[in-house]
Scaffold this motif. Structure first.
Motif, PDB file in Angstrom:
ATOM      1  N   THR A   1      34.840  50.461  43.797  1.00 11.30           N
ATOM      2  CA  THR A   1      35.500  49.531  42.887  1.00 11.30           C
ATOM      3  C   THR A   1      36.687  48.820  43.536  1.00 11.30           C
ATOM      4  O   THR A   1      37.141  47.790  43.025  1.00 11.30           O
ATOM      5  CB  THR A   1      35.979  50.270  41.617  1.00 11.30           C
ATOM      6  N   ALA A   2      37.193  49.340  44.647  1.00  9.10           N
ATOM      7  CA  ALA A   2      38.267  48.647  45.361  1.00  9.10           C
ATOM      8  C   ALA A   2      37.797  47.285  45.872  1.00  9.10           C
ATOM      9  O   ALA A   2      38.617  46.400  46.146  1.00  9.10           O
ATOM     10  CB  ALA A   2      38.772  49.508  46.522  1.00  9.10           C
ATOM     11  N   LEU A   3      36.471  47.121  45.995  1.00 13.61           N
ATOM     12  CA  LEU A   3      35.912  45.846  46.452  1.00 13.61           C
ATOM     13  C   LEU A   3      35.740  44.840  45.329  1.00 13.61           C
ATOM     14  O   LEU A   3      35.458  43.661  45.594  1.00 13.61           O
ATOM     15  CB  LEU A   3      34.548  46.077  47.125  1.00 13.61           C
ATOM     16  N   LEU A   4      35.872  45.280  44.076  1.00 15.38           N
ATOM     17  CA  LEU A   4      35.570  44.388  42.952  1.00 15.38           C
ATOM     18  C   LEU A   4      36.403  43.100  42.952  1.00 15.38           C
ATOM     19  O   LEU A   4      35.848  42.010  42.729  1.00 15.38           O
ATOM     20  CB  LEU A   4      35.741  45.134  41.630  1.00 15.38           C
ATOM     21  N   PRO A   5      37.732  43.155  43.170  1.00 17.55           N
ATOM     22  CA  PRO A   5      38.479  41.886  43.205  1.00 17.55           C
ATOM     23  C   PRO A   5      37.941  40.929  44.259  1.00 17.55           C
ATOM     24  O   PRO A   5      37.806  39.720  43.998  1.00 17.55           O
ATOM     25  CB  PRO A   5      39.909  42.340  43.534  1.00 17.55           C
ATOM     26  N   SER A   6      37.630  41.459  45.433  1.00 21.12           N
ATOM     27  CA  SER A   6      37.060  40.618  46.487  1.00 21.12           C
ATOM     28  C   SER A   6      35.706  40.059  46.070  1.00 21.12           C
ATOM     29  O   SER A   6      35.412  38.878  46.286  1.00 21.12           O
ATOM     30  CB  SER A   6      36.920  41.426  47.780  1.00 21.12           C
ATOM     31  N   MET A   7      34.872  40.901  45.463  1.00 20.57           N
ATOM     32  CA  MET A   7      33.540  40.459  45.044  1.00 20.57           C
ATOM     33  C   MET A   7      33.617  39.303  44.057  1.00 20.57           C
ATOM     34  O   MET A   7      32.902  38.300  44.192  1.00 20.57           O
ATOM     35  CB  MET A   7      32.775  41.617  44.416  1.00 20.57           C
ATOM     36  N   ILE A   8      34.477  39.426  43.060  1.00 18.11           N
ATOM     37  CA  ILE A   8      34.569  38.404  42.022  1.00 18.11           C
ATOM     38  C   ILE A   8      35.090  37.088  42.587  1.00 18.11           C
ATOM     39  O   ILE A   8      34.519  36.008  42.350  1.00 18.11           O
ATOM     40  CB  ILE A   8      35.466  38.884  40.864  1.00 18.11           C
ATOM     41  N   VAL A   9      36.181  37.161  43.343  1.00 19.59           N
ATOM     42  CA  VAL A   9      36.777  35.941  43.890  1.00 19.59           C
ATOM     43  C   VAL A   9      35.839  35.285  44.906  1.00 19.59           C
ATOM     44  O   VAL A   9      35.652  34.060  44.912  1.00 19.59           O
ATOM     45  CB  VAL A   9      38.148  36.239  44.521  1.00 19.59           C
ATOM     46  N   THR A  10      35.207  36.085  45.772  1.00 17.71           N
ATOM     47  CA  THR A  10      34.249  35.538  46.736  1.00 17.71           C
ATOM     48  C   THR A  10      33.048  34.944  46.019  1.00 17.71           C
ATOM     49  O   THR A  10      32.528  33.887  46.416  1.00 17.71           O
ATOM     50  CB  THR A  10      33.786  36.621  47.724  1.00 17.71           C
ATOM     51  N   GLY A  11      32.578  35.611  44.964  1.00 16.05           N
ATOM     52  CA  GLY A  11      31.455  35.082  44.193  1.00 16.05           C
ATOM     53  C   GLY A  11      31.772  33.736  43.573  1.00 16.05           C
ATOM     54  O   GLY A  11      30.928  32.832  43.538  1.00 16.05           O
ATOM     55  N   ILE A  12      33.006  33.575  43.073  1.00 17.99           N
ATOM     56  CA  ILE A  12      33.430  32.274  42.538  1.00 17.99           C
ATOM     57  C   ILE A  12      33.355  31.211  43.636  1.00 17.99           C
ATOM     58  O   ILE A  12      32.827  30.115  43.435  1.00 17.99           O
ATOM     59  CB  ILE A  12      34.856  32.365  41.966  1.00 17.99           C
ATOM     60  N   GLY A  13      33.889  31.546  44.816  1.00 19.48           N
ATOM     61  CA  GLY A  13      33.887  30.587  45.915  1.00 19.48           C
ATOM     62  C   GLY A  13      32.485  30.216  46.375  1.00 19.48           C
ATOM     63  O   GLY A  13      32.179  29.028  46.567  1.00 19.48           O
ATOM     64  N   MET A  14      31.614  31.209  46.533  1.00 18.80           N
ATOM     65  CA  MET A  14      30.256  30.923  46.982  1.00 18.80           C
ATOM     66  C   MET A  14      29.486  30.141  45.923  1.00 18.80           C
ATOM     67  O   MET A  14      28.664  29.278  46.248  1.00 18.80           O
ATOM     68  CB  MET A  14      29.549  32.228  47.330  1.00 18.80           C
ATOM     69  N   GLY A  15      29.740  30.431  44.633  1.00 22.45           N
ATOM     70  CA  GLY A  15      29.090  29.677  43.573  1.00 22.45           C
ATOM     71  C   GLY A  15      29.551  28.235  43.531  1.00 22.45           C
ATOM     72  O   GLY A  15      28.753  27.312  43.308  1.00 22.45           O
ATOM     73  N   LEU A  16      30.850  28.007  43.748  1.00 27.01           N
ATOM     74  CA  LEU A  16      31.384  26.649  43.805  1.00 27.01           C
ATOM     75  C   LEU A  16      30.860  25.878  45.009  1.00 27.01           C
ATOM     76  O   LEU A  16      30.713  24.653  44.965  1.00 27.01           O
ATOM     77  CB  LEU A  16      32.912  26.691  43.879  1.00 27.01           C
ATOM     78  N   PHE A  17      30.576  26.583  46.098  1.00 27.24           N
ATOM     79  CA  PHE A  17      30.257  25.920  47.364  1.00 27.24           C
ATOM     80  C   PHE A  17      28.825  25.397  47.431  1.00 27.24           C
ATOM     81  O   PHE A  17      28.585  24.270  47.874  1.00 27.24           O
ATOM     82  CB  PHE A  17      30.501  26.888  48.519  1.00 27.24           C
ATOM     83  N   ASN A  18      27.852  26.199  47.028  1.00 29.77           N
ATOM     84  CA  ASN A  18      26.456  25.857  47.295  1.00 29.77           C
ATOM     85  C   ASN A  18      25.989  24.536  46.685  1.00 29.77           C
ATOM     86  O   ASN A  18      25.360  23.720  47.375  1.00 29.77           O
ATOM     87  CB  ASN A  18      25.551  27.004  46.852  1.00 29.77           C
ATOM     88  N   PRO A  19      26.254  24.246  45.392  1.00 31.35           N
ATOM     89  CA  PRO A  19      25.767  22.967  44.842  1.00 31.35           C
ATOM     90  C   PRO A  19      26.350  21.731  45.530  1.00 31.35           C
ATOM     91  O   PRO A  19      25.588  20.840  45.937  1.00 31.35           O
ATOM     92  CB  PRO A  19      26.161  23.062  43.363  1.00 31.35           C
ATOM     93  N   PRO A  20      27.695  21.608  45.688  1.00 31.93           N
ATOM     94  CA  PRO A  20      28.190  20.406  46.363  1.00 31.93           C
ATOM     95  C   PRO A  20      27.811  20.347  47.832  1.00 31.93           C
ATOM     96  O   PRO A  20      27.640  19.252  48.377  1.00 31.93           O
ATOM     97  CB  PRO A  20      29.714  20.498  46.193  1.00 31.93           C
ATOM     98  N   ARG A  21      27.681  21.494  48.480  1.00 26.23           N
ATOM     99  CA  ARG A  21      27.269  21.490  49.888  1.00 26.23           C
ATOM    100  C   ARG A  21      25.910  20.810  50.045  1.00 26.23           C
ATOM    101  O   ARG A  21      25.741  19.905  50.881  1.00 26.23           O
ATOM    102  CB  ARG A  21      27.216  22.931  50.390  1.00 26.23           C
ATOM    103  N   ALA A  22      24.947  21.214  49.234  1.00 26.24           N
ATOM    104  CA  ALA A  22      23.611  20.621  49.340  1.00 26.24           C
ATOM    105  C   ALA A  22      23.618  19.164  48.910  1.00 26.24           C
ATOM    106  O   ALA A  22      22.982  18.309  49.535  1.00 26.24           O
ATOM    107  CB  ALA A  22      22.624  21.429  48.492  1.00 26.24           C
ATOM    108  N   ALA A  23      24.345  18.847  47.814  1.00 30.28           N
ATOM    109  CA  ALA A  23      24.360  17.480  47.298  1.00 30.28           C
ATOM    110  C   ALA A  23      25.058  16.515  48.248  1.00 30.28           C
ATOM    111  O   ALA A  23      24.569  15.402  48.483  1.00 30.28           O
ATOM    112  CB  ALA A  23      25.045  17.462  45.930  1.00 30.28           C
TER     113      ALA A  23
END
Length: 534
Positions: free
Chosen positions: A369-391
């Protein structure tokens, strides 16, 4: 371009309703799910492969490397061929290659057959990776394109999340062969849909196939990726690795000279590199994927090798990251026409950098669970990145050249993954060994400390303890865990800094005014027009 050429290039989508759009998006997402699943699913079955086929460590390396090499080498080729021969035709050929090679891999009787099948599988995957975004870009315009890429990016995240789960389930319940055979029915169904529902599109002004360009670029990229993949095991200063990098550099120079001489017949329009947005999104993609995928790879290693979770249990614990990625990617698709692309991409990589920095919350003895903050914040970043990257990657060119642009964008993405995992993996290995050797336990082990440290880096504290004298097992286990955690956090800090550089590049270079009109919304509000000027 004339109206007739535009109609031929784009096909009848503007007069036939949204049915073909839905089928295209569903088919491309299904292919992407299958491809991204294949990226992670193989890793969990390597031990079963070794036992079943009598493979040694080098053989197992080639199970991964043969796929990675051909995937990287054929991405630009696949996209360029699609523009010239027809995207539907090339996409379906890629599906056929991937499906048949998956069948061959599942039926392989020795490791050589498996590695040959994996190499061919990489060719099919390269075609699908590069042509898929171009098909979406051809069918969708404006805000609909953003939403489509949001779904596309979210599906890729779900596949990454389910990869270890699916691999663990198939391997434990059936056989390692089913991690490949499962692609066959999916691929056959996709082939039927592709033949019946996809619409053809191509560049009506395209010249013949650029064989010199394809050969030199593919060979240069293969040597570059091979050098990074094998640098740690062969030695970064060894003759084969130096030769691979030198050969790659020479072939890249030859490729540029060839392309300049071929003019409009060249497979890569070198003028793209003079567009700040294309250069910016390419470099941002390279740095983002080099850091984020390496970070996920090392964190998975931590959860499995230090915390002792099975592949299935590990996959479950990474679901918060991947579900966050999926939700954010779906939401982001609707923002592409109302938020400046440079701002969106820059923020996404900044979130990724912050997420990797949060890994420093992990300490020896921490729970997952110590990884959870990293997981959530990284997941937000990766989710934000993929659509505009491809477009944005295909948005800087007219639709007729979408395959070439997509292939180039996917090349930066996959090379980033290969280089990042190899480079940051080597740095992590070095830091763990140094930390363990420099510990009091390492000093007590003397000359054997380095070997035990290497086991700590690859197998965690349990593997290190098994190689130590029984009387020191507990002491070695604690020192190995500490070395592993310190190595992980050190490398994550470096990854965060590199990702932050990618964020700055995105903020500075990516501009809406560089996008082709087909990538913009049909009508912008006054607020949107102000943002569009950025």
């Amino acid at each position: 371009m004339s109206a007739e050429s535009a109609a031929e290039a784009r096909g009848p989508q503007e007069t036939s309703g949204g049915g073909a759009q839905g089928w295209t998006l569903a088919l491309v997402c299904a292919a992407m799910f299958m491809l991204m699943l294949d990226v992670t699913v193989v890793n969990v079955a390597l031990q079963d492969l070794r036992t079943s086929l009598g493979a040694d460590f080098s053989d197992l390396q080639w199970v991964i490397d043969s796929y990675t090499l051909t995937l990287a080498a054929f991405l630009l080729t696949g996209g360029t061929l699609a523009d010239r021969l027809g995207r539907k035709r090339v996409f379906n050929i890629g599906l056929l290659i991937f499906t048949l090679s998956s069948l061959a891999a599942g039926l392989a009787q020795d490791v050589l057959q498996l590695n040959l099948a994996r190499g061919v599988q990489g060719v099919g995957a390269a075609v699908l990776f590069s042509v898929g975004p171009a098909l979406i870009g051809n069918e969708f315009r404006g805000k609909d394109r953003g939403k489509a890429f949001g779904v596309f990016g979210g599906i890729a995240g779900l596949a990454l999340a389910f990869g270890p789960l699916v691999g663990g389930f198939l391997t434990n319940s059936f056989s390692w062969r089913w991690i490949f055979l499962v692609n066959v029915p999916i691929g056959l169904a996709a082939l039927v849909v592709g033949a019946l529902r996809l619409r053809e599109s191509r560049d009506p002004r395209a010249h013949g196939i650029d064989w010199p360009g394809m050969v030199t670029f593919g060979a240069a990229l293969a040597l570059l990726v091979l050098g990074f993949l094998r640098g740690e095991s062969a030695g970064w200063g060894s003759a084969p690795i130096i030769g691979a990098f030198a050969g790659s550099l020479v072939l890249f120079v030859v490729f540029v000279l060839v392309e300049r001489g071929r003019g409009e017949a060249a497979m890569l329009d070198l003028s793209l590199l003079r567009i700040p947005t294309f250069t910016g999104i390419s470099l941002a993609t390279l740095l983002s994927n080099a850091t984020s995928l390496a970070a996920v790879f090392l964190q998975i290693s931590y959860v499995q090798n230090v915390l002792g979770y099975s592949p299935w249990e590990t996959g479950l614990r990474f679901m918060p990251m991947m579900l966050t990625l999926f939700v954010v990617a779906a939401i982001t698709g609707g923002m592409l026409n109302s938020v400046a692309p440079g701002l969106l991409v820059g923020l996404s990589i900044a979130f990724i950098a912050a997420g990797m920095g949060l890994v420093t919350l992990v300490e020896p003895g921490s729970s997952w669970t110590a990884l959870l903050p990293s997981m959530i914040v990284t997941g937000i970043g990766m989710g934000l990145f993929n659509p505009p990257r491809a477009a944005v990657t295909i948005g800087v060119v007219e639709p007729e050249k979408a395959g070439m642009a997509s292939g180039m964008g996917e090349t930066f993405q996959q090379v980033g993954v290969a280089v990042g995992i190899a480079a940051f993996g080597a740095l992590f290995h070095h830091r763990v060994v140094d930390s363990f050797v420099g510990s009091p336990t390492g000093a007590e082990l003397g000359s054997s400390a380095a070997e035990v440290g290497r086991l700590a880096a690859t197998q965690g504290d349990a593997g290190a303890a098994q190689a130590a004298p029984a009387a020191l097992a507990d002491q070695v286990s604690a020192a190995a865990e500490a070395a592993f955690v310190h190595g992980l956090t050190d490398v994550m800090v470096v990854c965060a800094v590199v990702a932050a550089v990618g964020a700055v590049i995105a903020f500075v270079f990516i501009r809406r005014r560089d996008l082709h009109e087909s990538a913009l919304g049909d009508a912008a509000s006054p607020a949107e027009e102000t943002v569009a000027a950025l």
